[in-house]
Design a protein around this motif. Sequence first.
Motif, PDB file in Angstrom:
ATOM      1  N   LEU A  93      63.070  35.018  26.378  1.00  0.00           N
ATOM      2  CA  LEU A  93      63.751  34.697  27.519  1.00  0.00           C
ATOM      3  C   LEU A  93      62.787  34.503  28.621  1.00  0.00           C
ATOM      4  O   LEU A  93      62.965  33.582  29.465  1.00  0.00           O
ATOM      5  N   LYS A  94      61.950  35.801  28.630  1.00  0.00           N
ATOM      6  CA  LYS A  94      61.242  35.454  29.604  1.00  0.00           C
ATOM      7  C   LYS A  94      60.097  34.272  29.721  1.00  0.00           C
ATOM      8  O   LYS A  94      59.928  33.599  30.603  1.00  0.00           O
ATOM      9  N   GLU A  95      59.508  34.045  28.568  1.00  0.00           N
ATOM     10  CA  GLU A  95      59.037  32.724  28.104  1.00  0.00           C
ATOM     11  C   GLU A  95      59.679  31.627  28.548  1.00  0.00           C
ATOM     12  O   GLU A  95      59.356  30.757  29.288  1.00  0.00           O
ATOM     13  N   ALA A  96      61.120  31.649  28.258  1.00  0.00           N
ATOM     14  CA  ALA A  96      61.886  30.286  28.433  1.00  0.00           C
ATOM     15  C   ALA A  96      62.179  30.057  29.963  1.00  0.00           C
ATOM     16  O   ALA A  96      61.930  29.053  30.613  1.00  0.00           O
ATOM     17  N   LEU A  97      62.186  31.254  30.704  1.00  0.00           N
ATOM     18  CA  LEU A  97      62.269  31.114  32.181  1.00  0.00           C
ATOM     19  C   LEU A  97      61.229  30.531  32.755  1.00  0.00           C
ATOM     20  O   LEU A  97      61.331  29.640  33.740  1.00  0.00           O
ATOM     21  N   GLU A  98      59.962  30.989  32.058  1.00  0.00           N
ATOM     22  CA  GLU A  98      58.720  30.770  32.898  1.00  0.00           C
ATOM     23  C   GLU A  98      58.627  28.780  32.322  1.00  0.00           C
ATOM     24  O   GLU A  98      57.887  28.362  33.177  1.00  0.00           O
ATOM     25  N   TYR A  99      58.906  28.845  31.184  1.00  0.00           N
ATOM     26  CA  TYR A  99      58.819  27.373  30.912  1.00  0.00           C
ATOM     27  C   TYR A  99      59.618  26.111  31.648  1.00  0.00           C
ATOM     28  O   TYR A  99      59.368  25.275  32.310  1.00  0.00           O
ATOM     29  N   GLN A 100      60.947  26.921  32.015  1.00  0.00           N
ATOM     30  CA  GLN A 100      61.926  26.132  32.699  1.00  0.00           C
ATOM     31  C   GLN A 100      61.347  25.934  34.062  1.00  0.00           C
ATOM     32  O   GLN A 100      61.410  24.843  34.875  1.00  0.00           O
ATOM     33  N   GLU A 101      61.006  26.971  34.903  1.00  0.00           N
ATOM     34  CA  GLU A 101      60.081  27.040  36.092  1.00  0.00           C
ATOM     35  C   GLU A 101      59.085  25.817  36.040  1.00  0.00           C
ATOM     36  O   GLU A 101      59.087  25.121  37.131  1.00  0.00           O
ATOM     37  N   GLY A 102      58.220  25.830  34.917  1.00  0.00           N
ATOM     38  CA  GLY A 102      57.208  24.789  34.793  1.00  0.00           C
ATOM     39  C   GLY A 102      57.922  23.501  34.908  1.00  0.00           C
ATOM     40  O   GLY A 102      57.264  22.553  35.450  1.00  0.00           O
ATOM     41  N   GLN A 103      59.020  23.301  34.152  1.00  0.00           N
ATOM     42  CA  GLN A 103      59.604  21.943  34.079  1.00  0.00           C
ATOM     43  C   GLN A 103      60.061  21.662  35.313  1.00  0.00           C
ATOM     44  O   GLN A 103      59.888  20.512  35.881  1.00  0.00           O
ATOM     45  N   GLN A 119      59.108  22.702  38.304  1.00  0.00           N
ATOM     46  CA  GLN A 119      57.898  22.014  39.316  1.00  0.00           C
ATOM     47  C   GLN A 119      57.539  20.720  39.004  1.00  0.00           C
ATOM     48  O   GLN A 119      57.039  20.055  39.817  1.00  0.00           O
ATOM     49  N   GLN A 120      57.357  20.300  37.750  1.00  0.00           N
ATOM     50  CA  GLN A 120      56.753  19.373  37.185  1.00  0.00           C
ATOM     51  C   GLN A 120      57.749  18.162  38.011  1.00  0.00           C
ATOM     52  O   GLN A 120      57.245  16.833  38.327  1.00  0.00           O
ATOM     53  N   ARG A 121      59.086  18.345  38.042  1.00  0.00           N
ATOM     54  CA  ARG A 121      59.926  17.388  38.405  1.00  0.00           C
ATOM     55  C   ARG A 121      60.042  17.332  40.212  1.00  0.00           C
ATOM     56  O   ARG A 121      60.300  16.285  40.685  1.00  0.00           O
ATOM     57  N   ASP A 122      59.509  18.415  40.819  1.00  0.00           N
ATOM     58  CA  ASP A 122      59.592  18.466  42.179  1.00  0.00           C
ATOM     59  C   ASP A 122      58.375  17.711  42.660  1.00  0.00           C
ATOM     60  O   ASP A 122      57.084  18.260  42.806  1.00  0.00           O
ATOM     61  N   PRO A 123      58.457  16.588  43.535  1.00  0.00           N
ATOM     62  CA  PRO A 123      57.345  15.811  43.837  1.00  0.00           C
ATOM     63  C   PRO A 123      56.687  16.643  45.044  1.00  0.00           C
ATOM     64  O   PRO A 123      55.539  16.174  45.407  1.00  0.00           O
ATOM     65  N   ASP A 124      57.249  17.404  45.753  1.00  0.00           N
ATOM     66  CA  ASP A 124      56.466  18.253  46.762  1.00  0.00           C
ATOM     67  C   ASP A 124      55.692  19.411  46.236  1.00  0.00           C
ATOM     68  O   ASP A 124      54.942  20.178  46.864  1.00  0.00           O
ATOM     69  N   ALA A 125      55.828  19.622  45.139  1.00  0.00           N
ATOM     70  CA  ALA A 125      55.031  20.875  44.541  1.00  0.00           C
ATOM     71  C   ALA A 125      53.662  20.741  44.482  1.00  0.00           C
ATOM     72  O   ALA A 125      53.212  19.719  44.102  1.00  0.00           O
ATOM     73  N   GLN A 150      47.995  24.404  34.650  1.00  0.00           N
ATOM     74  CA  GLN A 150      48.425  23.797  36.118  1.00  0.00           C
ATOM     75  C   GLN A 150      47.278  22.874  36.745  1.00  0.00           C
ATOM     76  O   GLN A 150      46.151  23.415  36.508  1.00  0.00           O
ATOM     77  N   GLU A 151      47.678  21.907  37.167  1.00  0.00           N
ATOM     78  CA  GLU A 151      46.355  20.984  38.083  1.00  0.00           C
ATOM     79  C   GLU A 151      47.122  20.815  39.151  1.00  0.00           C
ATOM     80  O   GLU A 151      48.206  20.246  39.470  1.00  0.00           O
ATOM     81  N   PRO A 152      46.044  20.337  40.314  1.00  0.00           N
ATOM     82  CA  PRO A 152      46.716  20.008  41.452  1.00  0.00           C
ATOM     83  C   PRO A 152      47.271  18.497  41.501  1.00  0.00           C
ATOM     84  O   PRO A 152      46.966  17.632  40.480  1.00  0.00           O
ATOM     85  N   ARG A 153      48.403  18.298  42.051  1.00  0.00           N
ATOM     86  CA  ARG A 153      48.955  17.083  42.211  1.00  0.00           C
ATOM     87  C   ARG A 153      48.215  16.080  43.097  1.00  0.00           C
ATOM     88  O   ARG A 153      47.677  16.418  44.065  1.00  0.00           O
TER      89      ARG A 153
END
Length: 386
Positions: free
Chosen positions: A303-313, A315-321, A335-338
């Motif tokens: 579950l911990k892994e899944a929450l991290e995965y979801q957070e990553g997803q 972030q991926q969608r958030d254009p301001d991240a 992770q790499e700079p946008r």
Amino acid sequence: MAPSEFDDTVLAEPRASLWGLVVAIQANYYRVKLDKNSDLLNDESGQILLCTRRARLRKTGQQVMVGDRVQVEAVDWAGGRGAIAAVGPRRSVLDRPPVANADQILLVFALAEPDLDPQQLGRFLVKAESTGVPVYLCLNKQDLVSTATRRYWQEQLDAWGYPATMISLQEDETVQTLLPRLQGRTTIISGPSGVGKSSLINWLIPQASLRTGAVSGKLGRGRHTTRHVELFELPGGGFLADTPGFNQPDLALTPLVLGQCFPEIRSRLAEGVCQFNDCLHQDAPGCAVDPHWSRYDFYLTLLKEALEYQEGQQQQRDPDAPLKLRMGEQGQQRQEPRLQTKKYRRPSRRHQKQRLDYLRHDLDGSGDSLDSQSSDGDWPEDDGLS
Ligand SMILES: Nc1nc2c(ncn2[C@@H]2O[C@H](COP(=O)(O)OP(=O)(O)OP(=O)(O)O)[C@@H](O)[C@H]2O)c(=O)[nH]1
Ligand SMILES: [Zn+2]
């Protein structure tokens, strides 16, 4: 109508047309095994044709996968060639390996050599469950362990919700108990390296090793470096496909999907509902899944892994991240700079021209004015129409 042996769904197949099953893909060719007992066939029944894909399918972007039921036209019987004209509806689609219409995943683990690692088994089970294709567990090399060890695992796995079939490839009668589960179905064999997957396929389909033996000396060798997948026909009907022996499947699941991949959680949710429909079943008030089950701690780890995965997803969608997640070649995330958004970039020539077109349009007084810009003052997205 000639449904294949494993396909009992009714497809809208016109009479007097040739249908078959894609058993392998080689370069741009598809190996299609024609259906048996077709109205139209006599000698050709069950024949393998090397097929191309009709241009019409290429134009519509219709993919053809191993496991697809396909309609074949323009057959050159003497040359053993044909062309795929249509693809039947799919019952299921797997990504790794890429196979359509699998009926079940046979997960093979060994009781010893290598030792049965419950965490690794748990991960494989969850990964297999996440495909939505039914999972069936088989433990091999029972000859290497005591009756007490067998009993221990049998009880553990019953509690997880996976009654397992124990076999040894050195005891034929134990392998025979698998046959009723496999016949008439398309089964994907999965499991870590060294558990005996290839030995099992060779036992079930002695000719399989002959076909691949010329290339590798052993079924599966060499294929593990590519995404090559092939369906092998069982003597009693049905098909088998082997998957690469990867040892630690990357889960990449969201927390809600993860919960559905545990039979223990599913069975409790069948009896009661949690108070909140996004409940993560972590001993929360109103949760229908009480935390007293043997794989609870394992569930929490994933579950911990899944929450991290979801957070990553997200972030991926958030254009301001400021950072975005990228998948590495081995499926690991980094992770790499946008890059700066186009708002801050110099406008491209195309956009400058578009801008001029808009202005001209506006000055002509014919139609929409600059109002058609997006509200933040940015120019409309390039929709590829210009
Ligand atoms: N004692 C014992 N050995 C077995 C049994 N089944 C397979 N083996 C041995 O286990 C070893 C690994 O078997 P493979 O069939 O190559 O295993 P695999 O799962 O295909 O491994 P990868 O190709 O690496 O994915 C071989 O040396 C087999 O002879 C069994 O039931 N009992
Ligand atoms: Zn809950």
